[in-house]
Design a protein around this motif. Structure first.
Motif, mmCIF file in Angstrom:
data_model
loop_
_atom_site.group_PDB
_atom_site.id
_atom_site.type_symbol
_atom_site.label_atom_id
_atom_site.label_comp_id
_atom_site.label_asym_id
_atom_site.label_seq_id
_atom_site.Cartn_x
_atom_site.Cartn_y
_atom_site.Cartn_z
ATOM 1 N N LEU A 90 10.629 63.420 1.077
ATOM 2 C CA LEU A 90 11.187 62.192 0.521
ATOM 3 C C LEU A 90 10.472 61.793 -0.763
ATOM 4 O O LEU A 90 11.100 61.566 -1.811
ATOM 5 N N SER A 106 12.016 54.381 4.811
ATOM 6 C CA SER A 106 11.337 55.093 5.895
ATOM 7 C C SER A 106 10.692 54.060 6.803
ATOM 8 O O SER A 106 10.453 52.921 6.399
ATOM 9 N N THR A 160 14.952 57.850 6.732
ATOM 10 C CA THR A 160 14.334 58.957 7.464
ATOM 11 C C THR A 160 14.998 59.187 8.810
ATOM 12 O O THR A 160 15.077 60.326 9.271
ATOM 13 N N GLU A 202 7.013 59.306 11.164
ATOM 14 C CA GLU A 202 7.714 60.534 10.827
ATOM 15 C C GLU A 202 6.736 61.681 10.612
ATOM 16 O O GLU A 202 5.591 61.486 10.217
ATOM 17 N N VAL A 207 8.459 65.330 6.437
ATOM 18 C CA VAL A 207 9.597 64.473 6.099
ATOM 19 C C VAL A 207 9.209 63.516 4.974
ATOM 20 O O VAL A 207 9.950 63.328 4.003
#
Length: 527
Positions: A105, A91, A42, A97, A101
């Motif tokens: 993912l 991540s 990430t 995050e 995002v």
């Protein structure tokens, strides 16, 4: 070395969120034709760690480019393409995050590819975590919304959405629950002024949260008296699935009246201080109040039954509506209104653990160990190389940890005060004996209030702090910090939190830079 059975062409991209093409530098490209293990992270900081472990056997790209803010970055179509080709994903998570995002993912990663949440997984490798302890030094209760539980029985995951919806309000006036975005723009969650329509699955008058998160809010009441707010909850496991209805409960507010005199509620418990949330448990479907009335943190949270609990909105919460268009939704300027404050200005959805673990080098070592073992699982033929690379890098990190500790120890103890743009350095403070003495806002997306500015100036003045610290990627949102520093004649020095730039391009370099910046700027005398 490429994993067997992976298609040479990308599968159809399942875009789970609205994706924005940003102006930031493009990440490295992953490819189905590359024989190396394709790794997506990430953030660039995580990508740097993976490169040290994986060496020549991995090709690494990150979703959030350097100089961008992981708290607010919106993924592009190119980012989604990279996810599709990935053999493994890393991540940080713990809600570091931006949720979009995580959704990009999780929606587009091959189901057979490991999807590792490092901050949570690193605990098994002796990472030390710090709870987010919030300031409850307010005159009234903080009241927000919260999601608890995993929703495992519904197959919920971190990309699922939980809806908390107002369905009815009874009381002498109107109730408006809203979140003040940056620059004062309100986002309405419950607004009784225009009625309620629950026919479309609780989508009107609704707050949307990820699992295991909570948000702060403001609550405004136009007249004194007793209000009863009915709330319903539902869970959308995936964007293409119909939400599952959970529970519904009624919450009682005593606004400007004696909370012990609410009709039909003898022997009530009153919430009048600390931090409380209207909470849905997605494991049981129950709605209740989860409160920490005395400010003791998670260990002191208690469950309160809405049927026997009253939330007090005291007369000291009575204000006049300010002049200006921004407050017209509350009524006319000068009209009285009762309000429980939001307490944290700006969008501030988060979990219960500080996610910035890497600011303690010992935790970065735990990340590296977890990355090593994950890569070995994906690519067993490279096990020896991954172990050798990780061992060398861990040795470098151990030397870095000692360097950071010794460098900061050179700062006189009375001067080890860190004032920054936002609250991202708790691990640095705990590991290396620095005191977090202030920050402009708890979260970088928040626009500071006048009270924030006054408190910041008073802190700097009273502690005779010689320098404040600014994250380079937040320069455009740092006017309050720089203006206060200029007014008081103190230095503004750089410090890196979440991301790299052209000057600092790796984790070891970042931590050395931060330690040296603290030593240089805090050892010089205050003016």
């Amino acid at each position: 070395m490429r994993l067997a059975g992976r298609a040479a062409a990308a599968p159809a991209v399942a875009v789970a969120v609205a994706l924005a093409v940003t102006g930031c530098a493009a990440p490295e490209t992953l490819s189905a034709s590359d024989d190396r293990v394709q790794v997506i992270t990430t953030t660039g900081l995580l990508a740097d760690l993976v490169r040290h472990v994986g060496g020549d056997r991995v090709n690494v790209g990150s979703l959030v480019p350097d100089e961008a803010d992981p708290h607010s970055y919106e993924p592009s179509l190119r980012d989604v393409r990279n996810v599709v080709y990935a053999d493994v994903a890393f991540s940080n998570y713990l809600l570091l995050e931006q949720q979009s995002v995580i959704k990009a993912l999780d929606a587009n990663l091959d189901p057979d590819a490991p999807n590792i949440s490092l901050a949570e997984g690193a605990v098994k490798y002796a990472a030390e975590i710090i709870p987010l302890v919030e300031n409850v030094a307010l005159d009234t209760v903080w009241l927000g919304l919260r999601v608890r539980g995993t929703g495992e029985q519904y197959r919920a995951n971190r990309a699922s959405d939980v809806y908390l919806s107002g369905t009815a309000v009874e009381g002498p006036g109107d109730l408006v629950a809203y979140l003040t975005e940056s620059f004062g723009n309100p986002e309405f969650y419950v607004d009784s002024t225009d009625g309620f329509d629950a026919a479309d699955g609780y989508r009107d008058d609704t707050a949307t949260l990820p699992p295991d998160a909570h948000t702060h809010m403001s609550w405004a009441f136009t007249e004194p008296g007793v209000y009863q707010l009915s709330m319903g909850a539902s869970l959308a496991v995936a964007p293409d699935e119909r939400p599952v209805a959970l529970g519904e409960r009624t919450f009682t507010f005593a606004v400007g009246v004696d909370p012990h005199s609410v009709p039909g509620m003898d022997g009530v418990e009153v919430l009048d201080a600390g931090h409380a949330d209207l909470t849905v448990d997605i494991d049981t479907g129950d709605l209740y109040l989860l409160a920490d009335p005395h400010g003791g943190g998670d260990a002191h949270q208690q469950v309160y039954d809405p049927a026997t609990t009253v939330i007090e909105v005291p007369n000291k919460a009575l204000h006049e509506i300010p002049a200006g268009e921004d407050f017209r939704f509350l009524g006319r300027p000068g009209d009285p209104i009762f309000q429980l404050p939001q307490a944290v200005l700006g969008r501030h959805v988060h979990g219960e653990i500080d996610p910035h673990l890497w600011q303690d080098v010992g935790n970065a070592i735990s990340y590296v160990e977890l990355m090593r073992d994950t890569l070995i699982g994906v690519d067993p033929d490279g096990a020896r190389e991954y172990r050798d690379n990780a061992a060398r890098y861990i040795g470098e990190l151990e030397r870095l940890d000692a360097y950071v500790r010794d460098t900061i120890a050179a700062i006189p103890e009375s001067r080890r005060h860190l004032v920054t743009t936002h609250d991202a350095f708790g691990y640095l403070a705990a590991a290396y004996d620095v005191r977090i003495s202030g920050f402009v806002t708890p979260n970088p997306a928040a626009e500071p209030s006048l009270a924030d500015r006054r408190k910041l100036a008073e802190t700097i003045r009273n502690l005779r702090i010689p320098a404040v610290f600014l994250e380079p990627n937040l320069v455009t949102r740092s006017s309050t910090l720089t203006e206060v520093a200029d007014d008081l004649g103190v230095r503004v020095c750089p410090i890196y939190g979440d991301t790299f730039d052209d000057e600092v391009t790796g984790y070891v370099e970042m931590m050395r830079f931060n330690a040296e910046s603290l030593r240089t700027c805090l050892t010089e005398p205050a003016e």
